[in-house]
Design a protein around this motif. Structure first.
Motif, PDB file in Angstrom:
ATOM      1  N   LEU A 152       5.579  -9.237   9.633  1.00  0.00           N
ATOM      2  CA  LEU A 152       4.217  -9.493   9.062  1.00  0.00           C
ATOM      3  C   LEU A 152       3.655  -7.964   9.064  1.00  0.00           C
ATOM      4  N   ARG A 153       3.216  -7.764   7.929  1.00  0.00           N
ATOM      5  CA  ARG A 153       2.383  -6.473   7.765  1.00  0.00           C
ATOM      6  C   ARG A 153       1.053  -6.821   6.905  1.00  0.00           C
ATOM      7  N   ARG A 154       0.093  -6.055   7.497  1.00  0.00           N
ATOM      8  CA  ARG A 154      -1.403  -6.098   6.895  1.00  0.00           C
ATOM      9  C   ARG A 154      -1.660  -4.572   6.218  1.00  0.00           C
ATOM     10  N   PHE A 155      -2.303  -4.799   5.061  1.00  0.00           N
ATOM     11  CA  PHE A 155      -2.524  -3.732   4.242  1.00  0.00           C
ATOM     12  C   PHE A 155      -4.016  -3.787   3.797  1.00  0.00           C
ATOM     13  N   GLY A 156      -4.857  -2.666   3.789  1.00  0.00           N
ATOM     14  CA  GLY A 156      -6.038  -2.653   3.439  1.00  0.00           C
ATOM     15  C   GLY A 156      -6.273  -1.305   2.986  1.00  0.00           C
ATOM     16  N   TYR A 157      -7.578  -0.909   2.752  1.00  0.00           N
ATOM     17  CA  TYR A 157      -8.047   0.313   2.149  1.00  0.00           C
ATOM     18  C   TYR A 157      -8.555   1.221   3.188  1.00  0.00           C
ATOM     19  N   SER A 158      -8.220   2.540   3.039  1.00  0.00           N
ATOM     20  CA  SER A 158      -8.498   3.606   4.126  1.00  0.00           C
ATOM     21  C   SER A 158      -9.262   4.429   3.483  1.00  0.00           C
ATOM     22  N   ASP A 159     -10.593   4.506   4.074  1.00  0.00           N
ATOM     23  CA  ASP A 159     -11.698   5.406   3.487  1.00  0.00           C
ATOM     24  C   ASP A 159     -11.281   6.972   3.662  1.00  0.00           C
ATOM     25  N   ASP A 160     -10.543   7.049   4.836  1.00  0.00           N
ATOM     26  CA  ASP A 160     -10.150   8.461   5.120  1.00  0.00           C
ATOM     27  C   ASP A 160      -9.160   8.934   4.146  1.00  0.00           C
TER      28      ASP A 160
ATOM     29  N   ALA B 151      -3.426   6.916   0.488  1.00  0.00           N
ATOM     30  CA  ALA B 151      -2.482   6.368   1.224  1.00  0.00           C
ATOM     31  C   ALA B 151      -2.251   4.921   1.033  1.00  0.00           C
ATOM     32  N   THR B 152      -1.084   4.294   1.378  1.00  0.00           N
ATOM     33  CA  THR B 152      -0.754   3.022   0.877  1.00  0.00           C
ATOM     34  C   THR B 152      -1.693   2.181   1.358  1.00  0.00           C
TER      35      THR B 152
ATOM     36  N   LEU C 151      -4.668  -7.520   2.358  1.00  0.00           N
ATOM     37  CA  LEU C 151      -3.816  -8.436   2.447  1.00  0.00           C
ATOM     38  C   LEU C 151      -2.785  -8.592   3.406  1.00  0.00           C
ATOM     39  N   GLU C 152      -2.359  -9.603   3.991  1.00  0.00           N
ATOM     40  CA  GLU C 152      -1.402  -9.872   5.073  1.00  0.00           C
ATOM     41  C   GLU C 152      -0.225 -10.297   4.440  1.00  0.00           C
ATOM     42  N   ILE C 153       0.962  -9.601   4.556  1.00  0.00           N
ATOM     43  CA  ILE C 153       2.244 -10.097   3.768  1.00  0.00           C
ATOM     44  C   ILE C 153       3.455 -10.213   4.933  1.00  0.00           C
ATOM     45  N   PHE C 154       3.987 -11.271   4.648  1.00  0.00           N
ATOM     46  CA  PHE C 154       5.216 -11.652   5.600  1.00  0.00           C
ATOM     47  C   PHE C 154       6.557 -11.530   4.517  1.00  0.00           C
ATOM     48  N   VAL C 155       7.243 -10.669   5.267  1.00  0.00           N
ATOM     49  CA  VAL C 155       8.551 -10.225   4.590  1.00  0.00           C
ATOM     50  C   VAL C 155       9.847 -10.928   5.215  1.00  0.00           C
TER      51      VAL C 155
END
Length: 372
Positions: free
Chosen positions: A74-82, A86-87, A95-99
């Motif tokens: 289970l992986r969480r993807f979001g926006y990085s201001d820094d 980056a991905t 988004l939370e994505i289950f693989v």
């Protein structure tokens, strides 16, 4: 996963192993909602999408890793201001994505769920996406007839999830559900993604005219099962509406009375002829359908309202009528008019305002909570 059922069922039939990534939660201005999926097979073939392009490359890598390791993640993807490069999601959402890797021979319950969804049979699948390692990826399939397939290894948990899944199947919803490892509301918790697969919603188009032909095309594109109905056999032909799922020669109100319709059905009356419209709308406005719209000028609409009131239609029922049908896009052609009708249907179904996004402040997409 179930949104890719047709192709994944074919892969299962060929015995092809694959990993599937599924959106289980979306927050903020995320481009895809829970249930959106992407799958990668052992040869690297990819189908579907989880973000419209923002994180597909990283998810593709996760799928390939899952095929090798045989483990769920289970992986969480979001926006990085820094590091905006980056991905992550440049739109600012999360988004939370289950693989999950799937070997068809070892997961008969998943194969069954995909086959049912591909056949457009009503069913729902509850999968563990967070919890003890030995339960991750396990699934319970509940069908419309009340039968179920699969197990979490505990009859009490199976019964509790079955009961919840049946409710969401009836509503046609895909949601996250939290429960205990034995179906209780306390103790060690499990998070389950409950995906519902139901037959496509229906669009009933009354009036076999050129505007109907354009609306049929966009209705099919939006995923509706589209029926064209007209009492005039010379106009209601498959040759004139080749993209329609059904073309019916019948008086509109009689056809309406013969159908079992649900809360996802949309009704579009395009005849703008009182002898067809009034009996049809009198019945449609009293049914639990999602949307009822009628074509015609404002003068035609005022006359139609007068006739409907005489027929006993109440003011509350009349408030459900979208007429003149469609959003004001300045449409002139049948294709443009069909687009304005479809836009109003989407706005009504999704709770949109129908106003330009430039006039809106805050997130474009509504937040999707991780549980009902």
């Amino acid at each position: 996963m179930l949104e890719l059922a047709e192709e994944l069922a074919r892969w299962c039939g060929l015995g092809r192993s694959f990993a599937v990534a599924t959106v289980v939660a979306a927050h903020g201005s995320a481009p895809r909602q829970p249930g959106a999926a992407m799958a990668v097979d052992a040869d690297g073939t990819v189908i579907g999408s989880v973000s419209g392009g923002c994180v597909e490359a990283a998810v593709y890598d996760l799928c390939q890793e899952a095929l090798v390791s045989g483990c769920c993640v289970l992986r969480r993807f979001g926006y990085s201001d820094d590091d905006a490069f980056a991905t992550g999601l440049s739109c600012g959402g999360v988004l939370e994505i289950f693989v999950q890797p799937v070997l068809p021979a070892r997961r008969p319950e998943l194969v069954g769920a995909l086959a049912a969804a591909a056949a457009q049979e009503a069913s729902t699948m509850a999968r563990v996406v967070s919890g003890p390692d030995d339960l991750l990826g396990r699934a319970l399939i509940v069908r419309a007839d009340g039968s179920r397939e699969g197990t979490f290894g505990d009859s009490t948990l199976d019964a509790a999830v079955h009961a919840e899944a049946a409710v969401f199947l009836e509503a046609g919803r895909t949601v996250m559900v939290e429960t205990g490892t034995r179906g209780e509301r306390c103790g060690e918790q499990l998070m389950l993604l409950v995906e519902s697969s139901t037959p496509p919603p229906r669009m009933l188009v009354f009036g076999a005219i050129d505007f109907a032909a354009a609306l049929v095309r966009i209705g099919v594109y939006l995923g509706f099962h589209v029926t064209v109905c007209d009492a005039r056999p010379v106009f209601a032909t498959s040759a004139r509406f080749p993209e329609a799922d059904e073309v019916v020669v019948e008086w509109p109100h009689r056809y309406m009375e013969s159908q079992t319709l649900d809360g996802r059905t949309v009704v579009c009356a395009l005849t703008h002829d009182a002898k067809f419209d009034v009996p049809l709308l009198e019945r449609a406005l009293r049914l639990p359908v999602a949307y009822v719209g009628a074509m015609g000028s404002r003068r035609t609409h005022l006359r139609r309202l007068e006739l409907l009131r005489r027929a006993g239609v109440t003011e509350g029922e009349l408030e459900r009528l979208h007429a003149p049908i469609g959003l004001d896009l300045g449409a002139r052609t049948p294709q443009e008019t069909a687009l304005s009708i479809a836009a109003e249907i989407v706005a009504h179904r999704r709770g949109g305002s129908g106003r330009p996004l430039t006039s809106k402040t805050g997130p474009i997409h509504r937040d999707t909570v991780p549980r009902p």
